[in-house]
Scaffold this motif. Sequence first.
Motif, short mmCIF file in Angstrom:
data_model
loop_
_atom_site.label_atom_id
_atom_site.label_comp_id
_atom_site.label_asym_id
_atom_site.label_seq_id
_atom_site.Cartn_x
_atom_site.Cartn_y
_atom_site.Cartn_z
N PHE A 14 46.93 -11.45 -29.90
CA PHE A 14 46.26 -10.58 -28.94
C PHE A 14 46.04 -11.31 -27.62
O PHE A 14 46.38 -10.83 -26.55
CB PHE A 14 44.92 -10.09 -29.50
CG PHE A 14 44.05 -9.45 -28.47
CD1 PHE A 14 42.98 -10.13 -27.93
CD2 PHE A 14 44.29 -8.15 -28.04
CE1 PHE A 14 42.17 -9.55 -26.97
CE2 PHE A 14 43.48 -7.56 -27.09
CZ PHE A 14 42.43 -8.26 -26.55
N VAL A 18 47.48 -10.52 -23.94
CA VAL A 18 46.56 -10.18 -22.86
C VAL A 18 46.72 -11.14 -21.70
O VAL A 18 46.82 -10.73 -20.55
CB VAL A 18 45.10 -10.14 -23.35
CG1 VAL A 18 44.13 -10.05 -22.20
CG2 VAL A 18 44.90 -8.98 -24.30
N ALA A 65 49.09 -5.11 -26.69
CA ALA A 65 47.83 -5.20 -27.45
C ALA A 65 47.27 -3.80 -27.64
O ALA A 65 47.11 -3.04 -26.69
CB ALA A 65 46.83 -6.08 -26.71
N ASN A 67 44.37 -3.27 -29.54
CA ASN A 67 42.97 -3.32 -29.93
C ASN A 67 42.04 -3.72 -28.77
O ASN A 67 41.00 -4.30 -28.99
CB ASN A 67 42.79 -4.26 -31.13
CG ASN A 67 43.25 -5.68 -30.83
OD1 ASN A 67 43.97 -5.92 -29.89
ND2 ASN A 67 42.82 -6.62 -31.66
N VAL A 68 42.41 -3.37 -27.54
CA VAL A 68 41.53 -3.64 -26.40
C VAL A 68 40.38 -2.64 -26.44
O VAL A 68 40.58 -1.43 -26.49
CB VAL A 68 42.29 -3.52 -25.06
CG1 VAL A 68 41.33 -3.67 -23.89
CG2 VAL A 68 43.39 -4.56 -24.99
N ASN A 94 36.33 0.61 -21.25
CA ASN A 94 37.78 0.59 -21.45
C ASN A 94 38.46 1.41 -20.36
O ASN A 94 39.04 2.46 -20.60
CB ASN A 94 38.12 1.13 -22.84
CG ASN A 94 39.53 0.75 -23.25
OD1 ASN A 94 40.22 0.04 -22.55
ND2 ASN A 94 39.95 1.25 -24.40
N ASP A 117 38.55 -7.54 -27.14
CA ASP A 117 39.18 -6.80 -28.24
C ASP A 117 38.11 -6.15 -29.11
O ASP A 117 36.91 -6.30 -28.87
CB ASP A 117 40.15 -7.67 -29.04
CG ASP A 117 39.47 -8.74 -29.89
OD1 ASP A 117 38.24 -8.72 -30.07
OD2 ASP A 117 40.20 -9.63 -30.38
N THR A 118 38.55 -5.40 -30.11
CA THR A 118 37.62 -4.65 -30.96
C THR A 118 36.75 -5.55 -31.83
O THR A 118 35.74 -5.10 -32.37
CB THR A 118 38.40 -3.67 -31.87
OG1 THR A 118 39.40 -4.39 -32.58
CG2 THR A 118 39.04 -2.57 -31.04
N SER A 123 39.43 -12.49 -23.70
CA SER A 123 40.59 -13.24 -23.21
C SER A 123 40.15 -14.22 -22.14
O SER A 123 39.01 -14.18 -21.67
CB SER A 123 41.62 -12.28 -22.62
OG SER A 123 41.16 -11.74 -21.39
#
Length: 134
Positions: A14, A18, A65, A67-68, A94, A117-118, A123
């Motif tokens: 991920f 990112v 990705a 799962n952002v 988001n 992410d979730t 990042s």
Amino acid sequence: MDEAFHVRQQVVNFFTTVILSFVFSLILSACGGATSSDPSGAGAGVSVTNSPTAAILSWAPPTTATNVAGYRIYIGTASGVYQQPFGQGYSVGNVTNYTLMGLSSGTRYYFAVTAIDTLGNESSYSNEVYKNIP
């Protein structure tokens, strides 16, 4: 291999996605004297409103990705030095654009974005852009 290894590998994948996406996607296209610190000019732009005390930041989401969960914006008046500690940037949800209002005249502002992410992992910073406020 155990489940923890797979989770760690997913997190690494991920962040790699990112980081690469941000490095190549966040640039500044200027309105009223704004410029980019990224000389390549690659990717989607960050645009700036004509308002002398506001900036609209826009960025492209990571392309691979899935799962952002959201993004954070960091702002400072010196390159690489942000007012918010890492992990405490402005949480903007988001979305892929955000308007910063009330910026001070006669100041150069630097901006960077991170993705969350979730699982709550953040990042590293995107490439940095800046705007001079007249």
